[in-house]
Structure formats: C-alpha cells, structure tokens
Design a protein around this motif. Structure first.
Motif, PDB file in Angstrom:
ATOM      1  N   ALA A  76      -4.327 -12.577   8.312  1.00  0.00           N
ATOM      2  CA  ALA A  76      -4.524 -11.256   7.710  1.00  0.00           C
ATOM      3  C   ALA A  76      -3.479 -11.023   6.615  1.00  0.00           C
ATOM      4  CB  ALA A  76      -4.410 -10.174   8.778  1.00  0.00           C
ATOM      5  N   ARG A  79      -4.536 -12.882   3.587  1.00  0.00           N
ATOM      6  CA  ARG A  79      -5.627 -12.195   2.870  1.00  0.00           C
ATOM      7  C   ARG A  79      -5.095 -10.986   2.098  1.00  0.00           C
ATOM      8  NH1 ARG A  79      -8.325 -12.965   7.834  1.00  0.00           N
ATOM      9  NH2 ARG A  79      -8.307 -10.745   8.336  1.00  0.00           N
ATOM     10  N   ARG A  80      -4.048 -10.390   2.654  1.00  0.00           N
ATOM     11  CA  ARG A  80      -3.478  -9.211   2.016  1.00  0.00           C
ATOM     12  C   ARG A  80      -2.659  -9.585   0.782  1.00  0.00           C
ATOM     13  NH1 ARG A  80      -1.930  -7.273   6.887  1.00  0.00           N
ATOM     14  NH2 ARG A  80       0.237  -7.828   6.608  1.00  0.00           N
ATOM     15  N   VAL A  85     -10.661 -10.369  -1.621  1.00  0.00           N
ATOM     16  CA  VAL A  85     -12.015 -10.581  -1.085  1.00  0.00           C
ATOM     17  C   VAL A  85     -12.955  -9.525  -1.657  1.00  0.00           C
ATOM     18  CG1 VAL A  85     -13.396 -10.903   1.005  1.00  0.00           C
ATOM     19  CG2 VAL A  85     -10.963 -11.422   1.062  1.00  0.00           C
ATOM     20  N   LEU A  92     -15.731  -0.316  -0.005  1.00  0.00           N
ATOM     21  CA  LEU A  92     -14.822   0.768  -0.395  1.00  0.00           C
ATOM     22  C   LEU A  92     -14.813   1.819   0.708  1.00  0.00           C
ATOM     23  CD1 LEU A  92     -15.786   1.233  -4.164  1.00  0.00           C
ATOM     24  CD2 LEU A  92     -13.806   0.037  -3.230  1.00  0.00           C
ATOM     25  N   VAL A  93     -13.649   2.427   0.901  1.00  0.00           N
ATOM     26  CA  VAL A  93     -13.553   3.490   1.909  1.00  0.00           C
ATOM     27  C   VAL A  93     -14.171   4.748   1.306  1.00  0.00           C
ATOM     28  CG1 VAL A  93     -11.999   4.815   3.380  1.00  0.00           C
ATOM     29  CG2 VAL A  93     -11.456   2.453   2.799  1.00  0.00           C
ATOM     30  N   LEU A  96     -11.913   7.800   0.326  1.00  0.00           N
ATOM     31  CA  LEU A  96     -10.829   7.655  -0.647  1.00  0.00           C
ATOM     32  C   LEU A  96     -11.391   7.663  -2.061  1.00  0.00           C
ATOM     33  CD1 LEU A  96      -8.592   4.826   0.929  1.00  0.00           C
ATOM     34  CD2 LEU A  96      -8.390   7.292   1.192  1.00  0.00           C
ATOM     35  N   GLU A 100      -7.355   5.518  -5.098  1.00  0.00           N
ATOM     36  CA  GLU A 100      -6.752   5.301  -3.780  1.00  0.00           C
ATOM     37  C   GLU A 100      -7.274   4.016  -3.147  1.00  0.00           C
ATOM     38  OE1 GLU A 100      -5.944   9.974  -2.582  1.00  0.00           O
ATOM     39  OE2 GLU A 100      -7.828   9.019  -2.043  1.00  0.00           O
ATOM     40  N   LEU A 104      -4.837   0.838  -2.178  1.00  0.00           N
ATOM     41  CA  LEU A 104      -4.677   0.578  -0.744  1.00  0.00           C
ATOM     42  C   LEU A 104      -3.949  -0.752  -0.430  1.00  0.00           C
ATOM     43  CD1 LEU A 104      -5.292   1.789   2.059  1.00  0.00           C
ATOM     44  CD2 LEU A 104      -7.499   0.618   1.998  1.00  0.00           C
ATOM     45  N   LEU A 107      -0.270  -0.367  -1.114  1.00  0.00           N
ATOM     46  CA  LEU A 107       0.391   0.475  -0.111  1.00  0.00           C
ATOM     47  C   LEU A 107       0.628  -0.320   1.161  1.00  0.00           C
ATOM     48  CD1 LEU A 107      -1.591   3.809  -0.571  1.00  0.00           C
ATOM     49  CD2 LEU A 107       0.773   3.405  -1.208  1.00  0.00           C
ATOM     50  N   LEU A 108      -0.364  -1.137   1.502  1.00  0.00           N
ATOM     51  CA  LEU A 108      -0.215  -1.972   2.711  1.00  0.00           C
ATOM     52  C   LEU A 108       0.926  -2.971   2.554  1.00  0.00           C
ATOM     53  CD1 LEU A 108      -3.973  -2.614   3.465  1.00  0.00           C
ATOM     54  CD2 LEU A 108      -2.366  -1.520   5.021  1.00  0.00           C
ATOM     55  N   GLY A 110       3.546  -2.312   1.060  1.00  0.00           N
ATOM     56  CA  GLY A 110       4.821  -1.589   1.086  1.00  0.00           C
ATOM     57  C   GLY A 110       5.204  -0.925  -0.221  1.00  0.00           C
ATOM     58  N   ALA A 111       4.283  -0.919  -1.206  1.00  0.00           N
ATOM     59  CA  ALA A 111       4.601  -0.305  -2.508  1.00  0.00           C
ATOM     60  C   ALA A 111       4.722   1.207  -2.375  1.00  0.00           C
ATOM     61  CB  ALA A 111       3.512  -0.657  -3.516  1.00  0.00           C
ATOM     62  N   ARG A 113       3.910   5.031  -3.314  1.00  0.00           N
ATOM     63  CA  ARG A 113       2.597   5.583  -3.633  1.00  0.00           C
ATOM     64  C   ARG A 113       2.395   5.754  -5.139  1.00  0.00           C
ATOM     65  NH1 ARG A 113       0.052  10.771  -0.511  1.00  0.00           N
ATOM     66  NH2 ARG A 113      -1.688  11.019  -1.899  1.00  0.00           N
ATOM     67  N   ARG A 152      -9.811  -3.623  -6.744  1.00  0.00           N
ATOM     68  CA  ARG A 152      -9.046  -3.643  -5.501  1.00  0.00           C
ATOM     69  C   ARG A 152      -8.739  -5.080  -5.068  1.00  0.00           C
ATOM     70  NH1 ARG A 152     -11.121  -0.946   0.034  1.00  0.00           N
ATOM     71  NH2 ARG A 152     -12.102  -2.971   0.313  1.00  0.00           N
TER      72      ARG A 152
ATOM     73  N   ARG B 274       2.247   6.205   3.819  1.00  0.00           N
ATOM     74  CA  ARG B 274       1.670   4.950   4.289  1.00  0.00           C
ATOM     75  C   ARG B 274       0.143   5.042   4.330  1.00  0.00           C
ATOM     76  NH1 ARG B 274       4.871   2.764   2.289  1.00  0.00           N
ATOM     77  NH2 ARG B 274       3.417   1.082   2.587  1.00  0.00           N
ATOM     78  N   PRO B 275      -0.533   3.897   4.312  1.00  0.00           N
ATOM     79  CA  PRO B 275      -2.003   3.900   4.256  1.00  0.00           C
ATOM     80  C   PRO B 275      -2.668   4.632   5.429  1.00  0.00           C
ATOM     81  CG  PRO B 275      -1.149   1.709   3.805  1.00  0.00           C
ATOM     82  CD  PRO B 275       0.018   2.526   4.212  1.00  0.00           C
ATOM     83  N   LEU B 278      -2.715   8.259   4.759  1.00  0.00           N
ATOM     84  CA  LEU B 278      -3.602   8.537   3.617  1.00  0.00           C
ATOM     85  C   LEU B 278      -5.069   8.486   4.046  1.00  0.00           C
ATOM     86  CD1 LEU B 278      -3.604   8.928   0.490  1.00  0.00           C
ATOM     87  CD2 LEU B 278      -3.900   6.475   0.317  1.00  0.00           C
ATOM     88  N   ARG B 282      -7.552  11.780   4.070  1.00  0.00           N
ATOM     89  CA  ARG B 282      -8.796  11.849   3.291  1.00  0.00           C
ATOM     90  C   ARG B 282     -10.010  12.083   4.198  1.00  0.00           C
ATOM     91  NH1 ARG B 282      -8.810  13.638  -1.720  1.00  0.00           N
ATOM     92  NH2 ARG B 282      -7.788  12.269  -3.204  1.00  0.00           N
ATOM     93  N   GLU B 381     -17.840  -0.943   7.240  1.00  0.00           N
ATOM     94  CA  GLU B 381     -16.724  -0.601   6.356  1.00  0.00           C
ATOM     95  C   GLU B 381     -15.399  -1.034   6.981  1.00  0.00           C
ATOM     96  OE1 GLU B 381     -16.588   3.549   4.923  1.00  0.00           O
ATOM     97  OE2 GLU B 381     -14.480   3.494   5.539  1.00  0.00           O
ATOM     98  N   THR B 388     -10.454  -7.906   4.430  1.00  0.00           N
ATOM     99  CA  THR B 388      -9.628  -7.970   3.218  1.00  0.00           C
ATOM    100  C   THR B 388      -8.136  -7.918   3.548  1.00  0.00           C
ATOM    101  OG1 THR B 388      -9.859  -5.587   2.946  1.00  0.00           O
ATOM    102  CG2 THR B 388     -11.342  -6.964   1.659  1.00  0.00           C
ATOM    103  N   GLY B 389      -7.811  -7.910   4.842  1.00  0.00           N
ATOM    104  CA  GLY B 389      -6.407  -8.024   5.229  1.00  0.00           C
ATOM    105  C   GLY B 389      -5.775  -6.750   5.745  1.00  0.00           C
TER     106      GLY B 389
END
Lengths: 229, 496
Positions: A76, A79-80, A85, A92-93, A96, A100, A104, A107-108, A110-111, A113, A152, B274-275, B278, B282, B381, B388-389
């Motif tokens: 994982a 992949r991040r 992918v 897409l969420v 959001l 956003e 995402l 942010l995951l 650690g960046a 916002r 993304r 943090r995600p 967020l 939302r 979803e 995607t990780g």
C-alpha cells in the motif's frame, strides 16, 4: 531483471484461472499496453503488477525487488508513493471537491494542506480542468472526472502509472483527450505506464503491446494495435 | 408475476427482505401485546376496576393498563425506524434491478409498485410470523404460577377483527412507507437518480426545541393561575399541550442533529489537517441528514429516558418528603410511623427503564443496518481508494469521525433536552402533604407545614443512559469497521 515485471505469475478466482504462468517485463519509461479479449486476465495482471492483489504462484518484482512477498502495508505504501493507479470509473471520492481529491495522496504522504492544495491546483491546471477545482465529481462530465483522476494519479509524480481501461467509460473525443494528456505527461516525466485496454486505438499510443489470451501471453506477438497497423 | 419480480434479487435483497420481515414481526408483536392489555376484562373490587388473576399490578390495575399499552405502542416507533433503515439496505442493487425492469418496459409507477410490493410481502410474512409467535407464546407462557396468578395476560385474546387489521395493516403500511421513501427517486431504464437536498440544514430545529420547552414551561404557572382563580383545569388541552411539546422537542432534537452534523462538518473541514478528518468533514457536510436519520430512534430513546429519569428522581424526592412529613405527623400524634410501601411505583419505573432499554436495542439494530448500508453502498469507491494506496486505517478513522460526531452531539442534546422538558413541566421543587395535626386533645392542634425539597438532577441515571447509548454506537462502529475490511477487498473492483 527488468524495471517491473512478473515471472510465471499464476492467479485464480476460485476454480477459474485468470493468469496461467504469465511472464512480462516492462522497461523504465516504457508505455506498455496489455491487450486481449474480455476475461483474458488483463486487469488481473495489472492488479498483480501494482501489488493490489497477490499472485498465487510466481513472482512480481519492481526495481530488482520482489513485491509479491511483502506485506499489504508495504505494498500500500508503494502504491501511495511510487505508483499511480487510474481505473475506468468510480475512483473519485464523491463528497470531496476536485482539488481535494487530487490533494488526497499528498495529504496521506504527510504534506501540509495548503501545499497539497497548491500542488493539486497546478496539476488540475496542467490537465486543463483548473476551473473545476472546487466542484464535486457529481457535477462533472465523465471526461472531466477522468482528467481529475489522472491528476490524482500523477500528483505524487509516481515512477509507474497503472491505467485500467482509462477511457472505457468515455466517448471517443473525451477518450482521445485524456489519453493524449496521459501519454504526454508520462513522456515528460519519464513515467513508466502499464495500460490495460481492449481498444486498438488506445493500444496504439503505447510503445509496445502484450496480448493475453486465456490467461497466457499470446506467443505470436500480434496485438490488436499491431493488427490494426 | 408481480410477486416473482418483487422477490427476484441478489443476496443483499434477500437480507433486506429478511430484515424487513423481522421488523414487521417485532411491530406486530408490540401492537398485539398492546391490544391484549387493552382487552383485559375488569371486575369492580372496593370501588376499583381490577383484574385479580394477574400477579403484576401494572396489568391487574385497570387504571395503569392504558400506560402499559401506550408504552408498547411507543415501542413500535423504533421498530418502524428499523424497518425504514432496512428498506434502504442494499438500495444500489435494488436500484439496478428496478432500472432493469424499466429497461424491459416497466413504467416508473410499475417499478415503484414492484419495490413497494417487495416491502409489503416481506412485512406480510413478518406479520404472520409475529402472529404465530404471539399465539405460540400465549400457550407457552400461559400456565399460572404457584400463587395461581398469571404473569402475563395470556388468558385474553383480542377480537379476531383486531388481529386481522394488525396482520393486514402492517404490510400495507410497509408498502406505503416504501413508496414514500422512493418519492425522491427517479427510476429510469439507465439507472436510478436520487434527488438529494443540496441546501444545508438551517438552525430552525432549535426553534422547535425552544417552542416545545417554552410550551411546557408555561403549563406550571398556568395551572397555578387557574387554580388560584378557582377555575377547573382543562386536562384534555393540557394533555395535548404536553404531547405537542414532547413531539416538538423530539423532532427538534432529531433534525437539530442534522444541523449540528453540518456545522461540525464545516468546523472539521476548516481545521482538519489529516485525510481522515477531511473525508469525514466532507461527508458530514454533503449529507448531514444521514446522521440524524440513522440516529433518530436512538435519540428518541435517550430523550424519553432522560424524561423518565427526571420523573423517577422527582417521585423519589416526593416519597422522601412525604415520609418525613408522616414521621413528624406520627411524632405529633404519638401513633407509630409506618413507612409507605413504594415498591410498586419503583417497579413501574423499572419497567419503563426496561422498555427504554428494549427501544435502545431495537434502535441499535437500525443503526447497525444504516452503518452497514453506508459502507456496502460505496464499496467500489472504498475499494478503489485502498487500491490506490489509501490505508484502511484512514478510511476507518474517517468512518469513526463521521459516525461519532453527530452521535455524541445528538445524544448529549437529547439528554439535555429531555431533562429540561421534564423540569419545565414539573419544576424541581416538590412538596409533601400538609395539614392540621392534633395531639391528645382537640385543642392541641397545630398546622404541620409541607416538607419542601428540591429534586436533584438525575445525573447518575442520565450519565448511565448517555453512556449506554454511546457504548452502543461505539460497539456498532467497531462491528462496521470489520465490514469495512471485507468491503474494501480488491475483488470489489471487479464485482461491484
């Protein structure tokens, strides 16, 4: 050993075999199209290469290291950070905004916002959808959604982009636009691309084509794009 | 053929049918129990209408039976909410099936009728099962105890026409509810479009709460004024006012939770770094009603529990004040002081607490179905995000934020509103009996003033109910996190 690939990869869904000893090599910076008829194992191969799904037997390696034996957490993380992918749809969420969604992965990682949003806006701009930054996916067309999804997938500047039928849900014009941008950006960044498709036009964008039939690589080497040419 | 279409579905459809049938069976049992209590014949004994064959005074005393029946009918509210949640379960799969019917030539009305028929048929089976359990239960629990008395009114059967109305009425009601739930849904051959409310909630729910509390607060001074001016109290009107006030604060609390969820979502979105925060923010902003809808029965149970705990502590304080008064009276008259037996009233309150606990459990069932549905309906979803990780822990934390934020706010609001309503209606002060008490001679008389006490806030009981409700939400959240794991399996990318 090549940059990315499988050795004699086997994968089954219950009693149904999907991959029956597939060996594939992908060079760094290469755009590889994986083609074949429905149910031949294309998506399964992509999922195994991306570490989304483990193989039942055989090996999957990336940059000289086996990734099929690593933990789910490690895959994982890969992949991040190293992979992007892109699916056909539904990635897409819904709640959001476009910005956003693109921010995402950052942010995951650690960046902050604000920094993540700045980077997301830059990528949306590169893909020509900056004006949709504050819109939700539900208000966008399929092509616009897919460009956001591409932004993304590329925002972390991955070494490899896995795209599973990325234009399968789009009309011809939107599909051409998305694919054109995908290939252009991949070449600019020297991103390796594994592209799963059953569409000869899409396969035509690739440097090389591997065709699967009934879970094995077609030994004739005659892919759908080659036949079309 | 309609029957075949209505029951032709996937595994999620089967689960929905089973859950709908189960809630219909529960509703049937509750209503039949209420009708049975109301059908108990009475005899006149010393000027009181009683039914001496029962052990429990709540059933034996005719005056108390209306309250028991009303409690049983009130129990159907969380059951109906549970039925509503069940109707939503597996909605995407059902929607695809309905769209396929439209593609095959069914009109929009016909597709809605097919969905309503499914709910009605499942409820019909459930109602029949409920009737069966009721009839068998009468036989199993029908033998009297060693004292020759019955624990439950198993010797009474409501008129057959009433049984028929219940068994036929519940499926009809379920069908109508299903049609009502589909009112925002447009069924087309290509899929299903849901018309969603995009406007954020307004703080009008607060006005409902204030209106309800204000109405309740007016009743006590109004009663004092009417009594002082020698007029009789309009009991029916007062009863109606109490009912309206209770309804207003209940609806206000439930819809207010939607507003709280939206505001909290906005705050969370502003400050989340943090995600997980967020994502939750939302989702809370996108559909703040989900929280209030799924928590409706739980919030109503907490609100009524807060009222019940206020009534209970007031009654205990009243008993203590009365006991003190009669002790002084006994001292004055020289007669022995015999404490009043309050076990009956305490038993009645225990039963109310039991009913509220049952309501909490049923509400928990509805909440579990809603949580499961919220995961199952978006599994593609979620699976794509994991692919995607995105770590599952992030999705889990987002779900926890999204569930707990409205739950904590709503439960606290319900408890505070409930106890405030009870205090507004009755006030905190209690007074014992008072009167003129004479000693050995008639000239040795004094007026014994009433003992005045202030009922404390039932903080212990309130904390208990709030704690139980939060524990229920937390437990269900943990269960749904297990479901999140299976719903984000990569296979979902292929099958969803």
């Amino acid at each position: 050993m090549s940059f990315l690939g499988t050795r004699a990869a086997v994968k089954s869904y219950g009693p149904t075999p999907a991959l029956r000893g597939v060996t594939v090599d992908v060079a760094e910076g290469e755009i590889l199209a994986v083609t074949g008829p429905s149910g031949c194992g294309k998506s399964t191969l992509l999922h195994c290469l991306a570490g989304i799904m483990p193989v039942d037997a055989g090996e999957v390696f990336y940059r000289g290291r086996r990734i099929d034996t690593t933990s789910e957490e490690e895959r994982a993380r890969l992949r991040r950070t190293e992979f992007g992918v892109l699916f056909q749809f539904g990635q897409l969420v819904a709640e959001l905004t476009a910005a956003e969604n693109v921010a995402l992965p950052l942010l995951l990682a650690g960046a902050r916002r604000r920094d993540a949003r700045t980077a997301a806006l830059a990528w949306l701009d590169r893909l020509g959808v900056a004006d949709l930054a504050d819109q939700r996916p539900g208000t966008m067309s399929g092509g616009q959604q897919q460009r956001c999804a591409l932004a993304r997938a590329l925002v972390t500047e991955p070494r490899v982009l896995f795209a599973d039928e990325p234009t399968g849900a789009l009309d011809t014009l939107a599909g051409e636009q998305v694919l054109g941008q995908l290939v252009r950006l991949a070449r600019e960044q020297r991103t390796t691309v594994v592209l799963v498709t059953h569409d000869a036009r899409v396969a035509g964008y690739a440097d090389r084509e591997v065709t699967l039939r009934d879970g094995v690589v077609d030994p004739t080497g005659l892919g759908i794009a080659a036949v079309r040419r | 053929m309609l029957l075949r279409f209505a029951l032709a579905g996937s595994r999620t459809d089967t689960i929905r049918v089973v859950l709908t049938g189960l809630s219909a069976a529960l509703a049937t049992l509750a209503v039949l129990a209420a009708l049975t209590v109301l059908a108990i014949p009475t005899v006149l004994d010393g000027g009181r209408n009683v039914s001496p064959q029962y052990r429990n005074p709540l059933i034996a005393e005719a005056g108390l039976r209306v309250g028991v029946a009303a409690t049983l009918v009130l129990l159907t509210i969380p059951v109906l909410v549970l039925a509503g949640q069940c109707a939503r379960f597996g909605a995407p799969a059902r929607d695809r099936r309905l769209a396929a019917f439209r593609m095959a030539g069914a009109g929009p009305r016909q597709a809605v009728v097919i969905a309503a028929t499914e709910a009605a048929l499942a409820s019909g089976l459930g109602a029949l099962a409920g009737l069966g359990i009721y009839l068998v239960g009468r036989q199993v629990l029908g033998s009297p105890g060693p004292d020759g008395k019955l624990a439950l009114p198993t010797d009474v059967l409501p008129p057959v026409w009433q049984l028929a109305v219940v068994v036929a009425g519940i499926p009809v009601l379920a069908g109508l509810i299903a049609m009502l739930l589909l009112r925002r849904v447009v069924l087309t051959p290509y899929g299903v479009v849901r018309r969603v409310r995009t406007r954020p909630p307004r703080p009008w729910a607060g006005l409902l709460i204030l209106g309800g509390l204000g109405t309740a607060a007016l009743l006590a001074p109004l009663t004092r004024y009417l009594l002082r001016s020698g007029r009789s109290l309009p009991y029916d009107l007062f009863g109606l006012a109490v009912l309206v006030a209770a309804l207003a604060v209940t609806v206000g609390t439930i819809t207010g939770t939607g507003w709280i969820a939206h505001v909290t979502g906005r705050l969370l979105h502003r400050f989340a770094r943090r995600p997980a925060g967020l994502l939750a923010a939302r989702r809370l902003m996108a559909d703040p009603w989900t929280g209030s809808r799924t928590l409706a029965a739980l919030l109503a149970a907490v609100l009524f529990a807060a009222i019940a705990s206020g009534v209970r502590i007031r009654m205990s304080t009243e008993f203590a004040a009365d006991a003190e008064y009669w002790r002084r009276d006994a001292e004055r008259t020289g007669e022995p002081y015999i404490p009043q037996d309050t076990t009956f009233y305490e038993g009645a309150h225990d039963l109310v607490y039991l009913a509220l606990t049952v309501a909490l459990v049923i509400a928990a069932g509805g909440l579990l179905v809603a949580l499961a549905e919220s995961i199952v309906s978006r599994r593609r979803e979620l699976a794509a995000l994991v692919a995607t990780g995105v770590p599952r822990a992030v999705l889990g934390r987002a779900l926890a934020w999204q569930t707990l934020t409205p739950a904590v706010a709503g439960i606290v609001l319900a408890a505070v509103t409930g106890i405030t309503l009870q205090r507004s209606l009755y006030g905190g002060e209690v007074r014992s009996n008072w009167g003129t008490v004479c000693g050995a001679s008639t000239t040795d008389c004094v007026v014994l003033p009433p003992i005045v006490r202030t009922a404390p806030l039932p903080l212990g009981d309130l904390a208990g109910f709030v704690g139980v409700a939060l524990a229920v939400v937390l437990t269900l959240l943990l269960v749904s996190l297990l479901l999140l794991r299976t719903s984000t399996a990569v296979e979902e990318l292929r099958t969803a």
